[in-house]
Design an enzyme around this catalytic site. Structure first.
Site, short mmCIF file in Angstrom:
data_model
loop_
_atom_site.label_atom_id
_atom_site.label_comp_id
_atom_site.label_asym_id
_atom_site.label_seq_id
_atom_site.Cartn_x
_atom_site.Cartn_y
_atom_site.Cartn_z
CD GLU A 1 -3.29 10.89 -15.00
OE1 GLU A 1 -3.58 10.43 -13.88
OE2 GLU A 1 -2.67 10.24 -15.86
CG ASP B 1 4.35 1.56 -8.35
OD1 ASP B 1 4.12 1.18 -7.18
OD2 ASP B 1 3.48 1.69 -9.22
P1 FAD Z 1 -0.36 3.64 -1.02
O1 FAD Z 1 -1.60 4.33 -0.61
O2 FAD Z 1 0.84 3.78 -0.16
O3 FAD Z 1 -0.73 2.10 -1.23
C1 FAD Z 1 0.21 1.18 -1.75
C2 FAD Z 1 -0.03 -0.20 -1.12
O4 FAD Z 1 0.24 -0.17 0.27
C3 FAD Z 1 -1.47 -0.69 -1.23
O5 FAD Z 1 -1.43 -2.08 -1.40
C4 FAD Z 1 -2.09 -0.31 0.09
O6 FAD Z 1 -3.17 -1.18 0.45
C5 FAD Z 1 -0.93 -0.45 1.04
N1 FAD Z 1 -0.95 0.54 2.10
C6 FAD Z 1 -1.38 1.83 2.03
N2 FAD Z 1 -1.20 2.46 3.19
C7 FAD Z 1 -0.63 1.56 4.03
C8 FAD Z 1 -0.18 1.62 5.38
N3 FAD Z 1 -0.28 2.75 6.09
N4 FAD Z 1 0.37 0.51 5.94
C9 FAD Z 1 0.49 -0.64 5.23
N5 FAD Z 1 0.08 -0.75 3.93
C10 FAD Z 1 -0.46 0.34 3.35
N6 FAD Z 1 2.34 7.08 -10.02
C11 FAD Z 1 3.31 7.99 -10.32
O7 FAD Z 1 4.48 7.65 -10.29
N7 FAD Z 1 3.00 9.28 -10.67
C12 FAD Z 1 1.72 9.72 -10.73
O8 FAD Z 1 1.47 10.88 -11.04
C13 FAD Z 1 0.67 8.78 -10.43
N8 FAD Z 1 -0.64 9.15 -10.47
C14 FAD Z 1 -1.62 8.24 -10.12
C15 FAD Z 1 -2.96 8.66 -10.13
C16 FAD Z 1 -3.97 7.76 -9.79
C17 FAD Z 1 -5.42 8.24 -9.80
C18 FAD Z 1 -3.66 6.43 -9.47
C19 FAD Z 1 -4.75 5.44 -9.14
C20 FAD Z 1 -2.33 6.00 -9.45
C21 FAD Z 1 -1.29 6.91 -9.77
N9 FAD Z 1 0.05 6.53 -9.74
C22 FAD Z 1 1.04 7.44 -10.06
C23 FAD Z 1 0.42 5.15 -9.44
C24 FAD Z 1 0.66 4.91 -7.91
O9 FAD Z 1 1.74 5.67 -7.46
C25 FAD Z 1 0.91 3.42 -7.72
O10 FAD Z 1 -0.27 2.71 -8.00
C26 FAD Z 1 1.50 2.97 -6.39
O11 FAD Z 1 1.78 1.57 -6.48
C27 FAD Z 1 0.59 3.15 -5.19
O12 FAD Z 1 0.41 4.45 -4.86
P2 FAD Z 1 -0.61 4.84 -3.67
O13 FAD Z 1 -0.49 6.29 -3.48
O14 FAD Z 1 -1.94 4.27 -3.93
O15 FAD Z 1 0.12 4.08 -2.47
#
Ligand code: FAD
Length: 292
Positions: A16, A109
């Site tokens: 990354e 976030d």
């Molecule tokens: P989601 O999948 O939406 O999950 C967030 C929360 O909501 C979780 O608690 C989940 O259990 C819950 N949830 C998920 N789907 C649903 C649903 N349908 N209904 C109800 N609840 C639900 N951030 C950045 O800003 N830029 C980046 O480039 C970036 N890269 C990342 C790369 C990796 C590998 C990882 C692990 C994280 C990265 N992040 C990045 C951080 C990420 O955006 C945050 O961790 C954010 O809080 C959650 O993103 P997510 O896509 O997992 O969200």
């Protein structure tokens, strides 16, 4: 090439990187880092995307550089919290024009200084994925959390949501950083029992300085094993020792993950080709045999 097609035949070795802040430096400043990282033959290099949606062009420019100047596939992070459908279509159109076919679909976030309404259109990564799947043709990955996402009530609840991402079209997951491999093994075990079948690629973040160590200690949701805390505490004033410990820890973590048949290795390089190279050079032959 679609990362899902690579994963059909082998486990992946990947990195990354993040685009530099355009206010401080130009995108071309990182091109030499990309060239250096390419020496280690990653299958793909992922590029982060600001959760405010700002500077998306920087992410795309960096991914295009990877596409056109390296042997690695670019994986474009795509955060949706600040975007509406028009924004998503606009970004998607540029990705398509640049032939960038792999995205890591994320919610993001809300940044502290974000003035507008966050999550106004897409509330979760799975909603972005459903939308992309209906309207575009990307190969999609998504994020997962070995210690559970901080907002989740339980690991089980988090994994129910993870399954929704697979159902919405994810072909692979990349994990959040972790320092105790047992969390990864537990995640994979429970995920498989719940019908999650796609590769779950562990994300490794080398901790090579006191500053980084303090940052991770303050970050909710990442446990630091006792021995690691002791060493980092004991050597906190010794930059060289901190670096050695960080590299050695990552090397051990990777070896143990490979011994336990992890689905690949993804290194959060923090834009340091040196750190990545120092890890790679210690276990070159193992990586070449296990991940090629
Ligand atoms: P989601 O999948 O939406 O999950 C967030 C929360 O909501 C979780 O608690 C989940 O259990 C819950 N949830 C998920 N789907 C649903 C649903 N349908 N209904 C109800 N609840 C639900 N951030 C950045 O800003 N830029 C980046 O480039 C970036 N890269 C990342 C790369 C990796 C590998 C990882 C692990 C994280 C990265 N992040 C990045 C951080 C990420 O955006 C945050 O961790 C954010 O809080 C959650 O993103 P997510 O896509 O997992 O969200």
């Amino acid at each position: 090439m679609r990362i899902s097609d690579i994963l059909k035949n082998k486990k992946t070795f990947s990195f990354e990187v993040f685009p530099p802040n355009p206010q401080n430096s130009s995108i071309s400043d990182i091109f030499s880092t990309i060239d250096a990282l390419n020496q280690y033959n990653p299958d793909f290099i992922s590029v982060t995307f600001k959760s405010s949606g700002d500077f998306a062009q920087n992410t795309i420019d960096l991914a295009s550089y990877i596409k056109n100047h390296t042997s690695a596939e670019p994986l474009v992070h795509f955060t949706c919290g600040a975007l509406d459908k028009e924004d998503v279509n606009r970004v998607a159109a540029v990705l398509e024009q640049e032939k960038l076919e792999n995205v890591l679909a994320l919610r993001g976030d809300k940044p502290a200084d974000f003035a507008g309404e966050y999550l106004k259109c897409f509330k979760h990564a799975s909603e972005l994925m459903e939308y992309l799947q209906q309207n575009h043709k990307f190969c999609m990955g998504a994020a997962c959390y070995p210690e559970g996402h901080i907002e989740s009530e339980s690991l089980y609840d988090d994994l129910v949501k993870l399954k929704m991402k697979q159902d919405a079209g994810a072909s692979f997951f990349i994990t959040q950083l972790f320092y105790d491999n047992n969390y990864y093994y537990r995640l994979v075990r429970v995920a498989r029992n719940m019908g999650i079948t796609i590769p779950i690629i562990p994300g490794i973040m080398p901790l090579t300085s006191t500053t980084m160590f303090n940052k991770i200690m303050n970050m909710a949701g990442a446990s630091i094993p006792f021995e690691m805390r002791v060493l980092f505490d004991r050597f906190r004033d010794d930059k060289k020792a901190m670096y050695e410990i960080g590299i050695a820890y990552s090397v051990n973590q990777i070896l143990e993950l490979l011994a336990n048949d992890a689905d690949g290795i993804h290194i959060y390089t923090m834009n340091s080709a040196k750190v990545t190279g120092d890890i790679y050079s210690r276990i070159t032959n193992v990586i070449e045999r296990e991940l090629r």
